[in-house]
Design a protein around this motif. Sequence first.
Motif, PDB file in Angstrom:
ATOM      1  N   ASP A   8       0.840  -1.207   0.000  1.00  0.00           N
ATOM      2  CA  ASP A   8       0.000   0.000   0.000  1.00  0.00           C
ATOM      3  C   ASP A   8       0.873   1.254   0.000  1.00  0.00           C
ATOM      4  N   LEU A   9       1.920   1.213   0.832  1.00  0.00           N
ATOM      5  CA  LEU A   9       2.830   2.356   0.933  1.00  0.00           C
ATOM      6  C   LEU A   9       3.552   2.585  -0.398  1.00  0.00           C
ATOM      7  N   ILE A  10       4.050   1.497  -1.008  1.00  0.00           N
ATOM      8  CA  ILE A  10       4.732   1.606  -2.307  1.00  0.00           C
ATOM      9  C   ILE A  10       3.759   2.164  -3.354  1.00  0.00           C
ATOM     10  N   ASP A  11       2.523   1.656  -3.364  1.00  0.00           N
ATOM     11  CA  ASP A  11       1.525   2.127  -4.335  1.00  0.00           C
ATOM     12  C   ASP A  11       1.236   3.617  -4.169  1.00  0.00           C
ATOM     13  N   GLU A  12       1.042   4.045  -2.917  1.00  0.00           N
ATOM     14  CA  GLU A  12       0.705   5.452  -2.671  1.00  0.00           C
ATOM     15  C   GLU A  12       1.881   6.373  -3.015  1.00  0.00           C
ATOM     16  N   GLY A  18       7.074  12.049 -10.362  1.00  0.00           N
ATOM     17  CA  GLY A  18       8.527  11.850 -10.413  1.00  0.00           C
ATOM     18  C   GLY A  18       9.015  10.669  -9.597  1.00  0.00           C
ATOM     19  N   ILE A  19       8.103   9.914  -8.985  1.00  0.00           N
ATOM     20  CA  ILE A  19       8.511   8.745  -8.217  1.00  0.00           C
ATOM     21  C   ILE A  19       8.065   7.478  -8.950  1.00  0.00           C
ATOM     22  N   GLY A  20       9.038   6.765  -9.530  1.00  0.00           N
ATOM     23  CA  GLY A  20       8.760   5.529 -10.248  1.00  0.00           C
ATOM     24  C   GLY A  20       8.708   4.352  -9.288  1.00  0.00           C
ATOM     25  N   PRO A  21       8.456   3.149  -9.821  1.00  0.00           N
ATOM     26  CA  PRO A  21       8.314   1.962  -8.969  1.00  0.00           C
ATOM     27  C   PRO A  21       9.553   1.678  -8.105  1.00  0.00           C
ATOM     28  N   LYS A  22      10.750   1.846  -8.687  1.00  0.00           N
ATOM     29  CA  LYS A  22      11.988   1.570  -7.946  1.00  0.00           C
ATOM     30  C   LYS A  22      12.179   2.568  -6.799  1.00  0.00           C
ATOM     31  N   SER A  23      11.949   3.855  -7.088  1.00  0.00           N
ATOM     32  CA  SER A  23      12.077   4.877  -6.046  1.00  0.00           C
ATOM     33  C   SER A  23      11.048   4.648  -4.955  1.00  0.00           C
TER      34      SER A  23
END
Lengths: 197, 197
Positions: A8-12, A18-23
């Motif tokens: 959930d935190l990664i998704d939000e 400017g924040i991609g999946p890795k970031s």
Amino acid sequence: MYEGLIQDLIDELGRLPGIGPKSAQRIAFFIVQDEHYDPSRLATILAAVREHVHFCSVCGNLTEQEQCSVCTDPRRDRSVICVVEEPKDVAAIERTHEYHGLYHVLGGAISPIDGIGPEQLRITSLMPRLADGTVKEIIIATDPNLEGEATATYLARQLGYLDVKVTRLASGLPVGGDLEYADEVTLGRAFEGRRAI
Amino acid sequence: MYEGLIQDLIDELGRLPGIGPKSAQRIAFFIVQDEHYDPSRLATILAAVREHVHFCSVCGNLTEQEQCSVCTDPRRDRSVICVVEEPKDVAAIERTHEYHGLYHVLGGAISPIDGIGPEQLRITSLMPRLADGTVKEIIIATDPNLEGEATATYLARQLGYLDVKVTRLASGLPVGGDLEYADEVTLGRAFEGRRAI
């Protein structure tokens, strides 16, 4: 991939510009694991920010008061209004310490492709500010791109009927730049706007 | 530069890894202004994450339960444990769908410069997992850098006394890479680890 709250935190985080999946993943693990970091502070600010921050009733800048700190500052020069697209442009100009007048924040620029016409911008609220004759000059400081130029042209035409000087920020070579690397349009503008020394 | 909460928001965002002052400002304005974005969701997650997410009591991976989803999954192969540095390494390996065993998350790598010795890592809790003889192989999957290699060497030595096979992930050319651009060490390892075809 991850369990419950971490995903959930990664998704939000990934919804922020400017924040991609890795970031997002890297920041999420930092938030969960770093012992010197307290996520409750950001949580508190995020929960409060929409309730307390809104647009200045005069200029459209962001503020927590009814009017922003520039509009209420008695030391500002009330004879000049600088028109910008976004609140961050106000911050950029304030950083120069060169300008001491007031602002008017449009909330964007005219862009037919994005469905943004003059009526979507804070233009009608600019006119009453010029009514009592205090304002002598309007400096149009929209971005030097297609949308910003279109907006500047539109504003200049609207303001042409009024007894107020309308100016546009100079285009030309950026200071510290290299003439060789300037694009043709910028270099052309630099010639056009050349000054006697 | 900005007023109250907006500056607080920019400051807090700037504390996150990989977010510089410009990004923090951009994200802050997005959070404050974007009408399709609801900051309360991130606020809620941030407020809950530290309370609910902790380390798996068996492997050290992150979980909201007492044990993580890998440790409690009856379909996993309990004869092999893959030792990694961080929870994100577990996610990276899971993404390959090539590995079906268990994990052990050290929580870092040996790094004397950063003051991290074996006693700062989750190494002592690995030994009891090997006690009943179920585990036949330990795959050491620490990062292929100085700290990761040092950790692998240390672990291999510690595990050498036990009746368990200890392996290390292969080093070599990355798939899809270009031989010409491989560094000398990687290319050397690729020769060293060459296989008959």
